[in-house]
Structure formats: C-alpha cells, structure tokens
Design a protein around this motif. Structure first.
Motif, mmCIF file in Angstrom:
data_model
loop_
_atom_site.group_PDB
_atom_site.id
_atom_site.type_symbol
_atom_site.label_atom_id
_atom_site.label_comp_id
_atom_site.label_asym_id
_atom_site.label_seq_id
_atom_site.Cartn_x
_atom_site.Cartn_y
_atom_site.Cartn_z
ATOM 1 N N VAL A 149 0.777 -1.295 0.066
ATOM 2 C CA VAL A 149 -0.006 -0.071 0.046
ATOM 3 C C VAL A 149 0.877 1.425 -0.029
ATOM 4 N N LEU A 150 2.006 1.108 0.743
ATOM 5 C CA LEU A 150 2.932 2.462 0.710
ATOM 6 C C LEU A 150 3.903 2.371 -0.214
ATOM 7 N N SER A 151 4.442 1.289 -0.701
ATOM 8 C CA SER A 151 5.568 1.235 -1.712
ATOM 9 C C SER A 151 4.869 1.147 -3.023
ATOM 10 N N LEU A 152 3.930 0.955 -3.399
ATOM 11 C CA LEU A 152 3.033 0.645 -4.447
ATOM 12 C C LEU A 152 3.687 0.239 -5.644
ATOM 13 N N PRO A 153 4.075 -1.033 -5.700
ATOM 14 C CA PRO A 153 4.664 -1.756 -6.603
ATOM 15 C C PRO A 153 3.673 -1.896 -7.916
ATOM 16 N N LYS A 154 4.155 -1.983 -9.130
ATOM 17 C CA LYS A 154 2.958 -2.262 -10.351
ATOM 18 C C LYS A 154 2.025 -3.281 -10.243
ATOM 19 N N TYR A 155 2.293 -4.332 -9.927
ATOM 20 C CA TYR A 155 1.557 -5.468 -9.783
ATOM 21 C C TYR A 155 1.302 -5.892 -8.391
ATOM 22 N N SER A 156 0.493 -5.230 -7.466
ATOM 23 C CA SER A 156 0.330 -5.946 -6.153
ATOM 24 C C SER A 156 -0.995 -5.603 -5.743
ATOM 25 N N ILE A 157 -1.403 -6.305 -4.642
ATOM 26 C CA ILE A 157 -2.804 -6.252 -3.946
ATOM 27 C C ILE A 157 -2.927 -4.819 -3.178
ATOM 28 N N GLY A 158 -1.624 -4.788 -2.737
ATOM 29 C CA GLY A 158 -1.686 -3.215 -1.815
ATOM 30 C C GLY A 158 -2.109 -2.123 -2.975
ATOM 31 N N ARG A 159 -1.487 -1.954 -4.085
ATOM 32 C CA ARG A 159 -1.749 -0.784 -5.096
ATOM 33 C C ARG A 159 -3.334 -0.757 -5.234
ATOM 34 N N PHE A 160 -3.793 -1.865 -5.452
ATOM 35 C CA PHE A 160 -5.619 -2.093 -5.688
ATOM 36 C C PHE A 160 -6.046 -1.612 -4.423
ATOM 37 N N LEU A 161 -5.706 -1.798 -3.249
ATOM 38 C CA LEU A 161 -6.133 -1.445 -2.052
ATOM 39 C C LEU A 161 -6.268 -0.138 -1.809
ATOM 40 N N TYR A 162 -4.830 0.519 -2.191
ATOM 41 C CA TYR A 162 -4.854 2.054 -2.256
ATOM 42 C C TYR A 162 -5.641 3.051 -2.994
ATOM 43 N N LEU A 168 -12.479 5.750 -3.737
ATOM 44 C CA LEU A 168 -13.943 5.276 -2.922
ATOM 45 C C LEU A 168 -14.393 4.080 -3.395
ATOM 46 N N GLU A 169 -13.800 3.009 -3.751
ATOM 47 C CA GLU A 169 -14.024 2.010 -4.555
ATOM 48 C C GLU A 169 -14.504 0.873 -3.418
ATOM 49 N N ILE A 170 -15.509 1.087 -2.670
ATOM 50 C CA ILE A 170 -15.739 -0.004 -1.305
ATOM 51 C C ILE A 170 -15.860 -1.453 -1.812
ATOM 52 N N PRO A 171 -16.678 -1.718 -2.799
ATOM 53 C CA PRO A 171 -16.780 -3.223 -3.183
ATOM 54 C C PRO A 171 -15.140 -3.638 -3.590
ATOM 55 N N ASP A 172 -14.509 -2.749 -4.344
ATOM 56 C CA ASP A 172 -13.165 -3.305 -4.737
ATOM 57 C C ASP A 172 -12.254 -3.611 -3.356
ATOM 58 N N LEU A 173 -12.438 -2.707 -2.533
ATOM 59 C CA LEU A 173 -11.854 -2.825 -1.099
ATOM 60 C C LEU A 173 -12.147 -4.126 -0.542
ATOM 61 N N PHE A 174 -13.271 -4.581 -0.362
ATOM 62 C CA PHE A 174 -13.639 -5.780 0.286
ATOM 63 C C PHE A 174 -13.454 -6.830 -0.629
ATOM 64 N N ALA A 175 -13.313 -6.693 -1.894
ATOM 65 C CA ALA A 175 -13.080 -7.828 -2.694
ATOM 66 C C ALA A 175 -11.754 -8.477 -2.694
ATOM 67 N N TRP A 176 -10.613 -7.402 -2.724
ATOM 68 C CA TRP A 176 -9.203 -7.516 -2.543
ATOM 69 C C TRP A 176 -8.955 -8.137 -1.066
ATOM 70 N N THR A 177 -9.540 -7.646 -0.072
ATOM 71 C CA THR A 177 -9.400 -8.018 1.350
ATOM 72 C C THR A 177 -9.767 -9.391 1.294
ATOM 73 N N PHE A 178 -10.917 -9.720 1.099
ATOM 74 C CA PHE A 178 -11.474 -11.143 0.815
ATOM 75 C C PHE A 178 -10.363 -12.202 0.205
ATOM 76 N N ILE A 179 -9.729 -11.723 -0.842
ATOM 77 C CA ILE A 179 -8.620 -12.476 -1.619
ATOM 78 C C ILE A 179 -7.582 -12.697 -0.540
ATOM 79 N N ILE A 180 -7.092 -11.653 -0.023
ATOM 80 C CA ILE A 180 -5.959 -11.916 1.027
ATOM 81 C C ILE A 180 -6.383 -12.890 1.903
#
Length: 200
Positions: A149-162, A168-180
């Motif tokens: 989330v802080l370093s923001l690599p190109k392909y990373s779950i953290g980047r999508f969370l950020y 303000l894409e709340i559905p995406d936030l929950f989806a990626w959290t669920f994937i983790i």
C-alpha cells in the motif's frame, strides 16, 4: 475482477513477495535460532537486536525500506523482518527444550553431530518451529499488503487497496481484502500439510 487477467497477475506477484519474505525469514530464523539455542554467548549477542526488531512499528520499517530498496523489494524485506523474530524465538525455545539426558546419551555413544542436530535438536524443536511458521505466514500476508500500500509496486494487491481508498471503490476494497484472507487460509493449509509430512 475474476474475469480480468490483471487480477491473477497481481495475485501471483503479491504471493511471490509474501512467500519470498516468509521463506527467507524461516531460513535465517531457524539457522540463527539453532546457534542461539545451543550457545548462550550467541543468544546474548542477538537477543537485544531481536527485541528491537520486534518492537519497532511496522510503518517505520516500511518507510525505511522504501528509502533503501526498489518498490517491488520493499514488501519482501518487510515480510522478512516481521516474520524473522517469530521464527527465531520459537526455534530458540524449541532447541532449549531438548532433553539434556538424550544429549548426554548421544555423547556417550559418540553419535554423529549432524545426526544429533537432525534427530535430537530439530525433532525436539519441530513443534515450536511449526507453530512459529504458521503464525509468521499469517502475519506475512498482513505486512506484505501494508508494505505494498505504501510502496505501490506495479502489480500488487496493496496498490489496488490504495486505489480503492483514493477512488472510494468500497466493493473493490472488500473484494481484495477477501482475496487476501483466502490466500492466507490456503497457504496456511498447504504449509500444515507440508509440515505434517516432514517428520512422518
């Protein structure tokens, strides 16, 4: 999201970073933990350092790592540094729990040192190491995501969370959290199966 190839590429890269940091911490933690467990001087030398690593806030480590490493290597370093104290502590505890009488018997019968390490020390410490590895792997997924989330690599779950936070894409936030969560559970089960068969 599951229809997009980027989702699977992202999962693959984040999994690689988590597992890489976890495996490095296991290798370093078990080897160093063994020497600290059998040698009080080595233990006294490293114990304060491990204590410092354990108490430093994760965010401080991530920010320092961002200054030192490329964005794609930051999560690996953070996962290693956060998982390492757990593996080290459990390994030391396991080695120190070895039956002294068993070691004395090995000495009397002049058993090979490598066999003592494998069949006495690590057999005694195995349950401790196993518990440490399972705990460390769960933590590894959390800190890797935070570092991404802080370093923001190109392909990373953290980047999508950020991005979910910014746009303000709340559905995406929950989806990626669920994937983790799913990845963490899956790899924990794989690790348990692997460790179960290791000493059978």
């Amino acid at each position: 999201m599951l229809k997009s190839s980027d989702t699977y590429v992202t999962i693959l890269y984040s999994t690689y970073r988590t597992i890489a940091g976890f495996l490095i911490s296991c290798f370093a933690g078990i080897i160093l933990g063994y020497f600290c467990g059998i040698n009080k001087f080595v233990y006294d030398l490293f114990n304060p350092l491990i204590g410092i690593i354990r108490t430093v806030p994760v965010m401080s480590i991530i920010i320092i790592a961002i200054m030192w490493f490329r964005d794609t290597n930051v999560p690996i370093f953070v996962a290693f540094l956060m998982c390492f104290p757990i593996i080290w502590t459990n390994t030391v505890s396991g080695i120190k729990s070895t039956d002294i009488k068993l070691l004395q018997m090995c000495k009397v019968y002049n058993i090979n040192k490598l066999r003592i390490i494998k069949s006495v020390y690590f057999y005694s410490a195995f349950s401790y190491i196993k518990a440490g590895m399972i705990s460390a792997l769960g933590l590894g997924w959390k800190v890797t995501s935070a570092a991404e989330v802080l370093s923001l690599p190109k392909y990373s779950i953290g980047r999508f969370l950020y991005d979910s936070k910014v746009y303000l894409e709340i559905p995406d936030l929950f989806a990626w959290t669920f994937i983790i969560i799913l990845l963490s559970i899956l790899f924990e089960k794989i690790l348990k199966i692997f460790l179960r068969g290791l000493y059978d």
